[in-house]
Design a protein around this motif. Structure first.
Motif, PDB file in Angstrom:
ATOM      1  N   PHE A 163       0.832  -1.204   0.000  1.00  0.00           N
ATOM      2  CA  PHE A 163       0.000   0.000   0.000  1.00  0.00           C
ATOM      3  C   PHE A 163       0.866   1.253   0.000  1.00  0.00           C
ATOM      4  N   GLU A 164       0.261   2.351  -0.422  1.00  0.00           N
ATOM      5  CA  GLU A 164       0.885   3.669  -0.353  1.00  0.00           C
ATOM      6  C   GLU A 164       0.126   4.489   0.680  1.00  0.00           C
ATOM      7  N   ALA A 165       0.840   5.359   1.400  1.00  0.00           N
ATOM      8  CA  ALA A 165       0.186   6.058   2.509  1.00  0.00           C
ATOM      9  C   ALA A 165       0.694   7.483   2.667  1.00  0.00           C
ATOM     10  N   LYS A 166       0.793   8.204   1.557  1.00  0.00           N
ATOM     11  CA  LYS A 166       1.157   9.620   1.631  1.00  0.00           C
ATOM     12  C   LYS A 166       0.064  10.419   2.335  1.00  0.00           C
ATOM     13  N   THR A 167      -1.169   9.930   2.237  1.00  0.00           N
ATOM     14  CA  THR A 167      -2.272  10.442   3.036  1.00  0.00           C
ATOM     15  C   THR A 167      -2.805   9.278   3.860  1.00  0.00           C
ATOM     16  N   GLU A 168      -3.611   9.564   4.859  1.00  0.00           N
ATOM     17  CA  GLU A 168      -4.122   8.503   5.731  1.00  0.00           C
ATOM     18  C   GLU A 168      -4.866   7.461   4.897  1.00  0.00           C
ATOM     19  N   THR A 169      -4.456   6.216   5.026  1.00  0.00           N
ATOM     20  CA  THR A 169      -4.943   5.130   4.178  1.00  0.00           C
ATOM     21  C   THR A 169      -5.527   4.016   5.038  1.00  0.00           C
ATOM     22  N   GLU A 170      -6.784   3.671   4.802  1.00  0.00           N
ATOM     23  CA  GLU A 170      -7.419   2.611   5.575  1.00  0.00           C
ATOM     24  C   GLU A 170      -6.888   1.249   5.127  1.00  0.00           C
ATOM     25  N   LEU A 171      -6.411   0.469   6.084  1.00  0.00           N
ATOM     26  CA  LEU A 171      -5.934  -0.883   5.797  1.00  0.00           C
ATOM     27  C   LEU A 171      -7.034  -1.911   6.015  1.00  0.00           C
ATOM     28  N   ILE A 172      -7.738  -1.794   7.127  1.00  0.00           N
ATOM     29  CA  ILE A 172      -8.990  -2.510   7.362  1.00  0.00           C
ATOM     30  C   ILE A 172      -9.902  -1.518   8.074  1.00  0.00           C
ATOM     31  N   PRO A 173     -11.204  -1.732   8.071  1.00  0.00           N
ATOM     32  CA  PRO A 173     -12.086  -0.778   8.750  1.00  0.00           C
ATOM     33  C   PRO A 173     -11.670  -0.561  10.202  1.00  0.00           C
ATOM     34  N   GLY A 174     -11.389   0.681  10.542  1.00  0.00           N
ATOM     35  CA  GLY A 174     -11.013   1.035  11.908  1.00  0.00           C
ATOM     36  C   GLY A 174      -9.521   1.167  12.129  1.00  0.00           C
ATOM     37  N   ILE A 175      -8.693   0.790  11.144  1.00  0.00           N
ATOM     38  CA  ILE A 175      -7.237   0.910  11.276  1.00  0.00           C
ATOM     39  C   ILE A 175      -6.668   1.503   9.988  1.00  0.00           C
ATOM     40  N   SER A 176      -5.980   2.629  10.135  1.00  0.00           N
ATOM     41  CA  SER A 176      -5.377   3.329   9.004  1.00  0.00           C
ATOM     42  C   SER A 176      -3.885   3.499   9.229  1.00  0.00           C
ATOM     43  N   ALA A 177      -3.166   3.788   8.151  1.00  0.00           N
ATOM     44  CA  ALA A 177      -1.734   4.046   8.226  1.00  0.00           C
ATOM     45  C   ALA A 177      -1.409   5.327   7.480  1.00  0.00           C
TER      46      ALA A 177
END
Length: 252
Positions: A163-177
Motif C-alpha cells: 500500500f501507499e500512505a502519503k495520506t491517511e490510508t485505511e488498511l482494514i475498517p477502523g485501522i489506518s496508516a
C-alpha cells in the motif's frame, strides 16, 4: 463491539540501552536512555491486526552491530513474542493482519511464523529499504532477516498487500496508516479506532518527549520529516511512541 472499533494490547518484546543523543538529537551527551521494543495487537470480535512481530530468535548479528556502534551496554535483550501472544490467548495461526513500523529485524523477526495472516507492507518502504541497495541499507539483514525475506517473497506472496500512505490510508475498517518518514523510509503512524478514541502508534518518535518538545530523533534520516510528523501527531491525545518504556503492557 462494533467491527471497526478495537481493543488494543501493547507487548514489550525487547529492551536496549543507547546513548541519549540517539534518542534526542544533539542532546544528552554522556547519558544513556532505555528503550523498549513493542508489538501492538488490535482486536475485536470480527478480526485482529498485529503491528510488529518481535525480534528474530537469533539476534547475534543485530547485537554485533550494536556493540560496534555503542559497546556491550547497547546489546538488545529479546522476549519471545510468539509466547507472549499465546499467553494472551492468540496463537500465531489466529492472527489475520500484520504490518510493521519500521521494516527492521526487531519488528519483523518472527513474521514467517504467521501462516494465515495478510501482510500490509508500505510499498515505498519495501522498495527503498529492501529492494534498492544503498549506503543506508548495506547490511540488509538488519532490515529483514534472510529467512523472513524468503518467506514473504515466496511462501506468503499471495497474502501481501502493498500500500501507499502519503495520506491517511485505511488498511482494514477502523485501522489506518500514514507515512511519516523521519526514522526510516518505512516509518508509519498507525491510527486505531478504540472506545478511548484514536490510538496512534509510530516509530517516528523514540519517546513522547520527542513529540512534546519537538526534538528530532538522533537517528533520523530526515529531521524535517520529524518536525512535520510531530506537528501532525500533536493534536492526538493518545500517541504511543514505539520505543517508550511508558507504553509497555498498556491496554485500551
Amino acid at each position: 463491539m462494533a467491527k471497526n472499533v478495537f481493543k488494543v494490547k501493547i507487548f514489550k518484546v525487547g529492551q536496549s540501552e543507547v546513548p541519549a543523543p540517539e534518542v534526542y538529537r544533539m542532546s544528552g551527551w554522556g547519558k544513556w536512555e532505555t528503550l523498549h521494543f513493542h508489538m501492538l495487537l488490535a482486536y475485536n470480535d470480527e478480526t485482529n491486526f498485529l503491528i510488529n512481530t518481535g525480534m528474530p530468535k537469533n539476534i547475534d548479528e543485530r547485537n554485533s552491530a550494536m556493540v560496534e556502534f555503542a559497546g556491550e551496554r547497547a546489546k538488545f535483550i529479546s522476549i519471545d513474542s510468539i509466547h507472549l501472544l499465546s499467553e494472551y490467548g492468540f496463537d500465531a495461526a489466529d492472527i489475520r493482519n500484520i504490518s510493521f513500523t519500521p521494516i527492521q529485524d526487531y519488528t519483523n523477526g518472527r513474521a514467517n511464523e504467521f501462516k494465515n495472516a495478510r501482510y500490509h507492507i508500505l510499498k515505498e518502504g519495501w522498495v527503498k529499504d529492501i529492494v534498492i541497495p544503498g549506503y543506508h541499507n548495506s547490511d540488509r539483514n538488519l532490515f529483514i532477516p534472510e529467512h523472513v525475506l524468503k518467506y514473504l517473497t515466496f511462501d506468503a506472496r499471495g497474502r501481501i498487500h502493498f500500500f501507499e500512505a502519503k495520506t491517511e490510508t485505511e488498511l482494514i475498517p477502523g485501522i489506518s496508516a500514514l507515512w511519516v518518514g523521519c526514522h526510516h523510509r518505512a516509518s508509519l503512524a498507525f491510527i486505531i479506532n478504540t472506545d478511548s478514541g484514536d490510538i496512534v502508534f509510530t516509530d517516528a518518535s523514540f519517546k513522547s518527549r520527542n513529540i512534546d518538545n519537538f526534538i528530532p530523533m538522533g537517528i533520523a534520516e530526515n529531521i524535517f520529516e520529524c518536525y512535520r510528523a510531530y506537528d501532525m501527531l500533536k493534536p492526538y491525545e493518545n500517541v504511543l511512541s514505539a520505543y517508550d518504556p511508558s507504553i509497555s503492557e498498556l491496554e485500551f
